[in-house]
Design a protein around this motif. Structure first.
Motif, mmCIF file in Angstrom:
data_model
loop_
_atom_site.group_PDB
_atom_site.id
_atom_site.type_symbol
_atom_site.label_atom_id
_atom_site.label_comp_id
_atom_site.label_asym_id
_atom_site.label_seq_id
_atom_site.Cartn_x
_atom_site.Cartn_y
_atom_site.Cartn_z
ATOM 1 N N HIS A 12 11.512 7.194 -15.578
ATOM 2 C CA HIS A 12 10.794 8.253 -14.856
ATOM 3 C C HIS A 12 10.031 7.690 -13.667
ATOM 4 N N TYR A 13 10.086 6.372 -13.504
ATOM 5 C CA TYR A 13 9.499 5.635 -12.393
ATOM 6 C C TYR A 13 10.170 4.282 -12.352
ATOM 7 N N PRO A 14 10.483 3.695 -11.203
ATOM 8 C CA PRO A 14 10.377 4.215 -9.833
ATOM 9 C C PRO A 14 11.666 4.961 -9.434
ATOM 10 N N VAL A 15 11.534 6.261 -9.188
ATOM 11 C CA VAL A 15 12.686 7.086 -8.802
ATOM 12 C C VAL A 15 12.350 7.884 -7.539
ATOM 13 N N TYR A 16 13.370 8.370 -6.877
ATOM 14 C CA TYR A 16 13.167 9.133 -5.645
ATOM 15 C C TYR A 16 12.970 10.618 -5.919
ATOM 16 N N ASN A 17 12.227 11.268 -5.040
ATOM 17 C CA ASN A 17 12.281 12.732 -4.974
ATOM 18 C C ASN A 17 13.283 13.114 -3.879
ATOM 19 N N LEU A 147 17.356 6.192 -9.053
ATOM 20 C CA LEU A 147 16.571 4.960 -9.111
ATOM 21 C C LEU A 147 16.262 4.419 -7.713
ATOM 22 N N SER A 148 15.113 3.766 -7.586
ATOM 23 C CA SER A 148 14.730 3.202 -6.291
ATOM 24 C C SER A 148 15.740 2.128 -5.869
ATOM 25 N N ARG A 149 15.913 2.026 -4.574
ATOM 26 C CA ARG A 149 16.888 1.080 -4.015
ATOM 27 C C ARG A 149 16.589 -0.366 -4.436
ATOM 28 N N GLU A 150 15.323 -0.686 -4.462
ATOM 29 C CA GLU A 150 14.893 -2.032 -4.852
ATOM 30 C C GLU A 150 15.365 -2.348 -6.270
ATOM 31 N N LEU A 151 15.187 -1.386 -7.157
ATOM 32 C CA LEU A 151 15.605 -1.557 -8.550
ATOM 33 C C LEU A 151 17.125 -1.668 -8.634
#
Lengths: 188, 188
Positions: A12-17, A147-151
């Motif tokens: 639930h984190y780190p994800v995009y809106n 998911l965030s790009r970094e992840l």
């Protein structure tokens, strides 16, 4: 069944809106139900719900308690069984530490996204890796807009999108988990 | 893409409850969302929501209207697109008549269930049939505890259960539709 140990985690984190800002999403009740049932069907070794907020963790615990110990499990024992596979964690590092503690090996991280990333691997390659008994894998799934790009880029393997060549490719995370586990572990 | 025409239908009647009595189930909002998105991804020709009750049909129409014409579609155009594939019907005979009217052929009926029935067909056999351009198929999915036995046995094809050989085999209908369409139509 000889197979690598396979864990999944719903982040639930780190994800995009939808504006591609990194956010924390709320827990969706049906994610817990549908993904637990898929995880149990494909015999994954654990399904981690990952959320940094105590209030959302309490909500998850209430749902789990109702189905594991309360009337839910009496009314529907199949659901009680499915929810045995669920665990709760604050963060991805905590999930990795838990798995490493229990298996003795650090899991290889596998991410998935509807977006195209460089160096993705296909399902048949990963499926073959999952037959190696000595290995341990953790598949990450993102809520929200992914998911965030970094992840994504920090993973050991990035799985190719489910339907990269098709005009429409916007599945729910529930559907994505079902399809991906079937592709990787299905066909007993 | 050369392929048979493929329609899917989600039936709220005649289905079982947990005591194996034939009932009518209520509409589940997330069934509409998840299955529309899967249907759109795998490019099925139509997704029919089948419910005999006017009050439940009105509920479905309100949801569809919000995403097709209201603020939902503005906020999330991908969802607007997915909901274009949805149609509403009173009964299975109405669905069959609609498809026959629009294609000129009566669709072959395919059912699926977690229970084991005699004379089931495998996914590869049906997948091969779906490449025949002149054919037309309607895949039925049941809510509640599954489609009535009478309906199952009246089908042209009964697909084998998704995970018949596994100890746990209780997927949500949302997960089942995702996995089955991926097995039959996936991997462009």
């Amino acid at each position: 069944m000889e197979r690598a140990r396979v864990y999944i985690a719903l982040l639930h984190y780190p994800v995009y809106n939808k504006r591609m800002e990194v956010i924390t999403t709320s827990v969706t009740n049906l994610d817990l139900h549908d993904i637990s049932r898929v995880a149990c069907t494909y015999q994954v070794n654990g399904f981690f719900i990952v959320h940094p907020l105590k209030s959302q963790q309490e909500l998850v615990n209430q749902i789990l308690d109702y189905w594991r110990n309360g009337y839910g499990g009496e009314y529907n024992p199949d659901r009680k069984e499915a929810f045995q596979v669920v665990r709760l964690a604050d963060s991805l590092p905590e999930v990795i530490a838990n798995i490493a503690g229990e298996t003795g090996v650090k899991p290889k991280i596998v991410t998935t996204d509807a977006r195209v990333y460089p160096n993705t691997v296909g399902y048949s390659l990963l499926r073959e890796r999952l037959t190696r008994e000595e290995e341990c894998f953790l598949l990450l799934f993102g809520t929200g807009w992914g998911l965030s790009r970094e992840l994504m880029l920090s993973a050991d393997y990035i799985l190719e999108p489910i339907a990269a060549q098709r005009p429409y490719n916007h599945l729910s995370v529930r559907s994505a988990v079902a399809i991906i586990l079937d592709r990787l572990l299905g066909g007993d």
